[in-house]
Design a protein around this motif. Structure first.
Motif, PDB file in Angstrom:
ATOM      1  N   ALA A 178       0.842  -1.205   0.000  1.00  0.00           N
ATOM      2  CA  ALA A 178       0.000   0.000   0.000  1.00  0.00           C
ATOM      3  C   ALA A 178       0.876   1.254   0.000  1.00  0.00           C
ATOM      4  O   ALA A 178       0.582   2.228  -0.708  1.00  0.00           O
ATOM      5  CB  ALA A 178      -0.936  -0.013   1.203  1.00  0.00           C
ATOM      6  N   LEU A 179       1.955   1.236   0.766  1.00  0.00           N
ATOM      7  CA  LEU A 179       2.871   2.377   0.814  1.00  0.00           C
ATOM      8  C   LEU A 179       3.528   2.590  -0.548  1.00  0.00           C
ATOM      9  O   LEU A 179       3.595   3.727  -1.043  1.00  0.00           O
ATOM     10  CB  LEU A 179       3.933   2.163   1.899  1.00  0.00           C
ATOM     11  CG  LEU A 179       5.022   3.230   1.994  1.00  0.00           C
ATOM     12  CD1 LEU A 179       4.430   4.597   2.310  1.00  0.00           C
ATOM     13  CD2 LEU A 179       6.057   2.828   3.044  1.00  0.00           C
ATOM     14  N   LEU A 180       4.008   1.524  -1.167  1.00  0.00           N
ATOM     15  CA  LEU A 180       4.633   1.658  -2.486  1.00  0.00           C
ATOM     16  C   LEU A 180       3.637   2.208  -3.501  1.00  0.00           C
ATOM     17  O   LEU A 180       3.990   3.086  -4.306  1.00  0.00           O
ATOM     18  CB  LEU A 180       5.194   0.314  -2.953  1.00  0.00           C
ATOM     19  CG  LEU A 180       6.379  -0.240  -2.171  1.00  0.00           C
ATOM     20  CD1 LEU A 180       6.772  -1.618  -2.701  1.00  0.00           C
ATOM     21  CD2 LEU A 180       7.564   0.706  -2.191  1.00  0.00           C
ATOM     22  N   ASP A 181       2.403   1.719  -3.462  1.00  0.00           N
ATOM     23  CA  ASP A 181       1.368   2.232  -4.381  1.00  0.00           C
ATOM     24  C   ASP A 181       1.127   3.719  -4.145  1.00  0.00           C
ATOM     25  O   ASP A 181       1.028   4.496  -5.097  1.00  0.00           O
ATOM     26  CB  ASP A 181       0.055   1.458  -4.208  1.00  0.00           C
ATOM     27  CG  ASP A 181       0.123   0.044  -4.764  1.00  0.00           C
ATOM     28  OD1 ASP A 181       1.060  -0.263  -5.545  1.00  0.00           O
ATOM     29  OD2 ASP A 181      -0.758  -0.769  -4.401  1.00  0.00           O
ATOM     30  N   ARG A 182       1.042   4.123  -2.877  1.00  0.00           N
ATOM     31  CA  ARG A 182       0.805   5.532  -2.555  1.00  0.00           C
ATOM     32  C   ARG A 182       1.968   6.398  -3.033  1.00  0.00           C
ATOM     33  O   ARG A 182       1.768   7.470  -3.610  1.00  0.00           O
ATOM     34  CB  ARG A 182       0.592   5.710  -1.050  1.00  0.00           C
ATOM     35  CG  ARG A 182       0.254   7.152  -0.675  1.00  0.00           C
ATOM     36  CD  ARG A 182      -0.109   7.310   0.784  1.00  0.00           C
ATOM     37  NE  ARG A 182       0.926   6.920   1.702  1.00  0.00           N
ATOM     38  CZ  ARG A 182       1.956   7.672   2.064  1.00  0.00           C
ATOM     39  NH1 ARG A 182       2.110   8.873   1.557  1.00  0.00           N
ATOM     40  NH2 ARG A 182       2.849   7.228   2.920  1.00  0.00           N
ATOM     41  N   LEU A 183       3.200   5.916  -2.831  1.00  0.00           N
ATOM     42  CA  LEU A 183       4.370   6.683  -3.263  1.00  0.00           C
ATOM     43  C   LEU A 183       4.428   6.795  -4.781  1.00  0.00           C
ATOM     44  O   LEU A 183       4.752   7.853  -5.319  1.00  0.00           O
ATOM     45  CB  LEU A 183       5.653   6.054  -2.705  1.00  0.00           C
ATOM     46  CG  LEU A 183       5.795   6.095  -1.181  1.00  0.00           C
ATOM     47  CD1 LEU A 183       7.011   5.287  -0.745  1.00  0.00           C
ATOM     48  CD2 LEU A 183       5.872   7.519  -0.670  1.00  0.00           C
ATOM     49  N   ARG A 184       4.087   5.714  -5.461  1.00  0.00           N
ATOM     50  CA  ARG A 184       4.053   5.772  -6.930  1.00  0.00           C
ATOM     51  C   ARG A 184       3.005   6.771  -7.410  1.00  0.00           C
ATOM     52  O   ARG A 184       3.239   7.529  -8.357  1.00  0.00           O
ATOM     53  CB  ARG A 184       3.772   4.383  -7.499  1.00  0.00           C
ATOM     54  CG  ARG A 184       4.950   3.445  -7.432  1.00  0.00           C
ATOM     55  CD  ARG A 184       4.639   2.099  -8.110  1.00  0.00           C
ATOM     56  NE  ARG A 184       5.775   1.224  -8.049  1.00  0.00           N
ATOM     57  CZ  ARG A 184       5.846   0.121  -7.305  1.00  0.00           C
ATOM     58  NH1 ARG A 184       4.825  -0.247  -6.549  1.00  0.00           N
ATOM     59  NH2 ARG A 184       6.938  -0.626  -7.316  1.00  0.00           N
ATOM     60  N   THR A 185       1.853   6.775  -6.741  1.00  0.00           N
ATOM     61  CA  THR A 185       0.796   7.723  -7.088  1.00  0.00           C
ATOM     62  C   THR A 185       1.260   9.153  -6.839  1.00  0.00           C
ATOM     63  O   THR A 185       1.067  10.031  -7.683  1.00  0.00           O
ATOM     64  CB  THR A 185      -0.480   7.425  -6.273  1.00  0.00           C
ATOM     65  OG1 THR A 185      -0.913   6.098  -6.596  1.00  0.00           O
ATOM     66  CG2 THR A 185      -1.587   8.412  -6.587  1.00  0.00           C
ATOM     67  N   GLU A 186       1.876   9.393  -5.688  1.00  0.00           N
ATOM     68  CA  GLU A 186       2.404  10.729  -5.385  1.00  0.00           C
ATOM     69  C   GLU A 186       3.398  11.173  -6.454  1.00  0.00           C
ATOM     70  O   GLU A 186       3.364  12.318  -6.890  1.00  0.00           O
ATOM     71  CB  GLU A 186       3.096  10.745  -4.025  1.00  0.00           C
ATOM     72  CG  GLU A 186       2.182  10.767  -2.846  1.00  0.00           C
ATOM     73  CD  GLU A 186       2.944  10.754  -1.530  1.00  0.00           C
ATOM     74  OE1 GLU A 186       4.140  11.157  -1.498  1.00  0.00           O
ATOM     75  OE2 GLU A 186       2.344  10.335  -0.528  1.00  0.00           O
ATOM     76  N   ALA A 187       4.261  10.282  -6.859  1.00  0.00           N
ATOM     77  CA  ALA A 187       5.266  10.623  -7.870  1.00  0.00           C
ATOM     78  C   ALA A 187       4.590  10.941  -9.198  1.00  0.00           C
ATOM     79  O   ALA A 187       4.981  11.883  -9.883  1.00  0.00           O
ATOM     80  CB  ALA A 187       6.266   9.479  -8.038  1.00  0.00           C
ATOM     81  N   GLY A 188       3.555  10.181  -9.538  1.00  0.00           N
ATOM     82  CA  GLY A 188       2.811  10.441 -10.768  1.00  0.00           C
ATOM     83  C   GLY A 188       2.087  11.766 -10.725  1.00  0.00           C
ATOM     84  O   GLY A 188       2.073  12.519 -11.695  1.00  0.00           O
ATOM     85  N   GLN A 189       1.513  12.094  -9.554  1.00  0.00           N
ATOM     86  CA  GLN A 189       0.822  13.366  -9.411  1.00  0.00           C
ATOM     87  C   GLN A 189       1.808  14.514  -9.508  1.00  0.00           C
ATOM     88  O   GLN A 189       1.520  15.530 -10.132  1.00  0.00           O
ATOM     89  CB  GLN A 189       0.074  13.418  -8.074  1.00  0.00           C
ATOM     90  CG  GLN A 189      -1.130  12.498  -8.047  1.00  0.00           C
ATOM     91  CD  GLN A 189      -1.747  12.387  -6.668  1.00  0.00           C
ATOM     92  OE1 GLN A 189      -1.157  12.756  -5.668  1.00  0.00           O
ATOM     93  NE2 GLN A 189      -2.955  11.843  -6.623  1.00  0.00           N
TER      94      GLN A 189
END
Length: 170
Positions: free
Chosen positions: A145-156
């Motif tokens: 979940a943390l990796l997914d959130r960080l990937r999303t943050e990076a994409g945003q």
């Protein structure tokens, strides 16, 4: 405010310039992303201290990076408390999920994976530091979940950067 001005301002709070090395290194690292030799020398010159004193601190503490790190530096504690609570399993999972080994950075530059001796948060074991944030009581699901959130943050962040760079009206 320039890096020099920020360091000089921070150093003014200390009676001895040597005491200002750690805050100065934090300022320099925020400015440059990591602390290569020329930056360490510049910090020493600004503070008017021996260069070896700056090098000693920069290479001793895990919060300082003398080599480039990814956008997200994942530092998994591998001390006794974390080890007993499954840090070794989490490290293997992170290596698999990211496709890298400990000490490496993903090809896209997003993640660097490291282990650290102790994060001083045994009550949260197993714990991992990402940037300035601690994440504790970790298991595989929380890591994912943390990796997914960080990937999303990076994409945003990337989308926001692109939008800001676009000419008006596009």
């Amino acid at each position: 405010m320039t890096m020099r001005e920020k360091i000089e301002e921070a150093a003014a709070r200390y009676p001895d310039q040597r005491s200002a090395i750690m805050p100065a290194l934090l300022i320099a690292q925020r400015q440059h992303g990591h602390l290569p030799g020329p930056v360490l020398e510049e910090v020493a010159d600004i503070l008017r201290v021996e260069r070896i004193w700056v090098y000693e601190l920069a290479t001793f503490y895990t919060l300082f990076h003398t080599e480039p790190v990814g956008t997200f530096h994942l530092q998994l504690c591998d001390n006794v408390s974390c080890m007993l609570c499954g840090a070794e399993t989490l490290l293997k999972h992170l290596e698999t999920a990211l496709g890298i080994s400990k000490g490496e950075t993903t090809p896209d530059g997003l993640f660097t994976l490291s282990t650290v001796e102790c994060l001083g948060a045994c009550e949260m074991a197993p714990v991992m530091q990402v940037g300035d944030d601690y994440h504790g009581a970790l298991d595989v699901a929380r890591i994912d979940a943390l990796l997914d959130r960080l990937r999303t943050e990076a994409g945003q962040a990337t989308d926001a950067d692109l939008a800001a760079a676009a000419p008006p009206g596009e």
